[in-house]
Design an enzyme around this catalytic site. Structure first.
Site, PDB file in Angstrom:
ATOM      1  N   TYR A  20      91.010  26.995  21.382  1.00 34.48           N
ATOM      2  CA  TYR A  20      90.389  27.970  20.950  1.00 34.48           C
ATOM      3  C   TYR A  20      90.288  28.268  19.092  1.00 34.48           C
ATOM      4  CZ  TYR A  20      91.171  28.998  26.158  1.00 34.48           C
ATOM      5  OH  TYR A  20      90.920  28.479  27.097  1.00 34.48           O
ATOM      6  N   HIS A  79      94.174  20.566  29.365  1.00 32.50           N
ATOM      7  CA  HIS A  79      92.803  21.336  29.346  1.00 32.50           C
ATOM      8  C   HIS A  79      91.994  20.902  29.611  1.00 32.50           C
ATOM      9  CE1 HIS A  79      91.232  24.850  26.689  1.00 32.50           C
ATOM     10  NE2 HIS A  79      90.413  24.397  27.810  1.00 32.50           N
TER      11      HIS A  79
END
Ligand code: NAD
Length: 314
Positions: free
Chosen positions: A59, A122
């Site tokens: 992110y 992830h």
């Protein structure tokens, strides 16, 4: 004041808040955000009792972790801190044991802490299932034995792969997104039963379908197909006609899921945190909900391709 409820995450014993703080907006993923505003959002959430904070090195290409680390300084112990490993950019993935280890060390430094409460591989659909099972998860377990990570999990889009890995490997929780909200509800068909049987925790992310269920509408990169976007816009307009805030209706709906321990909503400022807390005691008008289900019915299993073709549900 809105009372935040807590729920045990699978067999971990962790008591996570039913509303979790999604920190991807701290990495400017939904548009530019000032550090001051990011910190204020985090503190407002902590003050209200929200304790689950979910982030990733991906992110904002480490920016979100950096900012969350600063914002949590002095209050680290009030948070259940969740980050991830394996995804570093749009097309940069590395799920090897060596990278898992270096990734965790880097995350610990950015987050200004010496332990991660939760660590997820992830977007696992971007590598082979066998690598996740035979290399990535064992490497994460090793870090757990060393005390750097408390519990480990997997995240990604395709439900069938998540269920397959959860069936074959020892994971403590699964983070799924865009499979359970007002627009789509195939989570319980493909994933929840496997997790329930094994006592694996379930975290549901993106209750707003990545901003599609808000007045502002989705960011350009939102991959939802056109018919889903149209249904989302219709639901937003309908909520407004009923005098309801679509984001609050959407979040409330997710909070009512019987097995999900926490719903992660991305929050860009203190005002959004305060608004989202209203969902805790704002029931949905049954007539409105009925009309929403009629709009969503034709798209309630519509997702999109993600990752390697062999792993995709589409
Ligand atoms: P979301 O559905 O939570 O939408 C977030 C967007 O909606 C942001 O732009 C936010 O500013 C806005 N918003 C939030 N509350 C609002 C309100 N009350 N009114 C109007 N707008 C509002 O989508 P998301 O952020 O992608 O998902 C939540 C979190 O889940 C992420 O931040 C991330 O932590 C996690 N997540 C993980 C994965 C993964 O592991 N693969 C994937 C998706 C999301």
């Amino acid at each position: 004041m809105h009372e935040v409820d807590y729920c045990t995450l699978g067999n971990t014993g962790l008591q996570v808040s039913k509303i979790g703080f999604g920190a991807s907006p701290l990495g400017n993923e939904f548009g530019p955000l000032e550090m001051r505003e990011a910190a204020c959002a985090v503190r407002t959430a902590l003050d209200a009792g929200i304790n689950l904070f979910d982030v990733s090195p991906y992110y904002g290409r480490t920016l979100a972790e950096e900012r969350l680390g600063v914002a949590l300084e002095g209050r680290r112990d009030q948070a259940i801190l969740a980050t991830k490993c394996g995804r570093y950019d749009k097309r940069a993935f590395d799920f090897s044991p060596r990278r898992v280890r270096s990734s965790v060390e880097e995350s610990l430094a950015r987050l200004r802490t010496d332990r991660l409460d939760l660590l997820a591989a992830h977007d696992i659909e971007f590598t082979q299932c066998d690598q996740i099972i035979n290399e990535t998860i064992p490497a994460m377990r090793e870090l757990q034995r060393e005390g750097k990570v408390r519990f480990l999990g997997i995240s990604g889009l395709p439900l069938r792969m998540l269920a397959d890995v959860a069936q074959r490997a020892a994971v403590d929780y699964v983070l799924s997104y865009c499979h359970y909200n007002l627009l789509i509800q195939d989570l319980d068909r493909w994933l929840t039963p496997t997790l329930e049987t094994k006592g694996i925790g379930l975290i549901n992310a993106s209750p707003l379908h990545m901003r599609l269920l808000t007045d502002q509408g989705p960011p350009e990169w939102n991959p939802a197909p056109e018919k889903v976007r149209r249904a989302g816009a219709e639901i937003v307009a309908l909520c407004r006609r009923y005098g309801a805030d679509p984001a609050i209706v959407a979040l409330r709906f997710c909070l009512d899921h019987p097995y999900v321990s926490s719903t992660l909503v991305g929050m860009s400022g203190a005002l959004e945190v305060e608004n989202n807390l209203k969902a805790l005691n704002t029931p949905i008008d049954p007539d409105l909900l009925e009309k929403i289900s009629q709009i969503a019915a034709p798209v309630s299993e519509v997702t999109w391709a993600s990752g390697l073709a062999e792993n995709s549900d589409v």
